[in-house]
Design a protein around this motif. Structure first.
Motif, PDB file in Angstrom:
ATOM      1  N   VAL A   1       1.005   4.972  -4.210  1.00 10.68           N
ATOM      2  CA  VAL A   1       1.374   6.197  -4.907  1.00 10.68           C
ATOM      3  C   VAL A   1       1.918   5.845  -6.291  1.00 10.68           C
ATOM      4  O   VAL A   1       1.495   6.408  -7.296  1.00 10.68           O
ATOM      5  N   SER A   2       2.859   4.929  -6.325  1.00  9.52           N
ATOM      6  CA  SER A   2       3.467   4.504  -7.587  1.00  9.52           C
ATOM      7  C   SER A   2       3.520   2.974  -7.578  1.00  9.52           C
ATOM      8  O   SER A   2       4.166   2.386  -6.707  1.00  9.52           O
TER       9      SER A   2
ATOM     10  N   GLU B   1       5.647   2.045  -4.163  1.00  4.69           N
ATOM     11  CA  GLU B   1       5.689   3.182  -3.244  1.00  4.69           C
ATOM     12  C   GLU B   1       4.302   3.396  -2.673  1.00  4.69           C
ATOM     13  O   GLU B   1       3.321   3.497  -3.414  1.00  4.69           O
ATOM     14  N   ILE B   2       4.206   3.447  -1.335  1.00 10.13           N
ATOM     15  CA  ILE B   2       2.915   3.644  -0.678  1.00 10.13           C
ATOM     16  C   ILE B   2       2.971   4.848   0.251  1.00 10.13           C
ATOM     17  O   ILE B   2       4.047   5.248   0.699  1.00 10.13           O
ATOM     18  N   LEU B   3       1.798   5.412   0.527  1.00  3.35           N
ATOM     19  CA  LEU B   3       1.633   6.507   1.466  1.00  3.35           C
ATOM     20  C   LEU B   3       0.698   6.038   2.570  1.00  3.35           C
ATOM     21  O   LEU B   3      -0.408   5.574   2.298  1.00  3.35           O
TER      22      LEU B   3
ATOM     23  N   LYS C   1      -1.990   6.373   5.055  1.00  2.00           N
ATOM     24  CA  LYS C   1      -3.084   7.304   5.233  1.00  2.00           C
ATOM     25  C   LYS C   1      -3.591   7.335   6.671  1.00  2.00           C
ATOM     26  O   LYS C   1      -3.909   8.395   7.203  1.00  2.00           O
TER      27      LYS C   1
ATOM     28  N   ALA D   1      -3.039   2.141   3.771  1.00  4.53           N
ATOM     29  CA  ALA D   1      -2.096   2.851   2.910  1.00  4.53           C
ATOM     30  C   ALA D   1      -2.651   2.944   1.496  1.00  4.53           C
ATOM     31  O   ALA D   1      -3.482   2.142   1.088  1.00  4.53           O
TER      32      ALA D   1
ATOM     33  N   LYS E   1       5.893   7.979   3.587  1.00 10.04           N
ATOM     34  CA  LYS E   1       6.002   7.262   2.323  1.00 10.04           C
ATOM     35  C   LYS E   1       7.015   6.136   2.483  1.00 10.04           C
ATOM     36  O   LYS E   1       8.070   6.330   3.084  1.00 10.04           O
TER      37      LYS E   1
END
Length: 105
Positions: free
Chosen positions: A64-65, A96-98, A100, A61, A19
């Protein structure tokens, strides 16, 4: 496996499942982002360096938020013996990124 990628003008060391907080992108929550400015790939000791980027490599990515406020930074100006004092504050917006997936072609 990790890569060094440029996102929104900054370079990050990224691994799958990580993250990150990057500069505000304006993307909505759940949106998928692709970053193709991959500069370095380390695949279990085998290092590939781009000149300046590696063709065909990208980081995928998910947002997330979409908007997260950073911590407040205080800026204080003062001129001694002049009675001049000024206090200013700033809070930066982040996304905010995740991470992948990391695609290496």
């Amino acid at each position: 496996m990790y890569v060094i990628v440029e996102m929104q003008g900054q370079q990050f060391k990224v691994e799958k499942g990580m993250k990150l907080f990057i500069h505000y992108t304006g993307a909505e929550g759940g949106a998928e982002l692709e970053f193709d400015k991959v500069m370095l790939i380390d695949n279990e000791g085998k290092v590939t360096i781009g000149a300046p980027v590696i063709e065909g490599a990208k980081v995928i990515a998910e947002v997330v938020s979409p908007i997260v406020r950073g911590e407040k930074v205080l800026i204080f100006h003062k001129k001694r013996r002049k009675g001049y004092r000024k206090l200013n504050g700033h809070r930066q917006n982040f996304t905010e990124i995740l991470v992948k997936d990391i695609v290496v072609a």
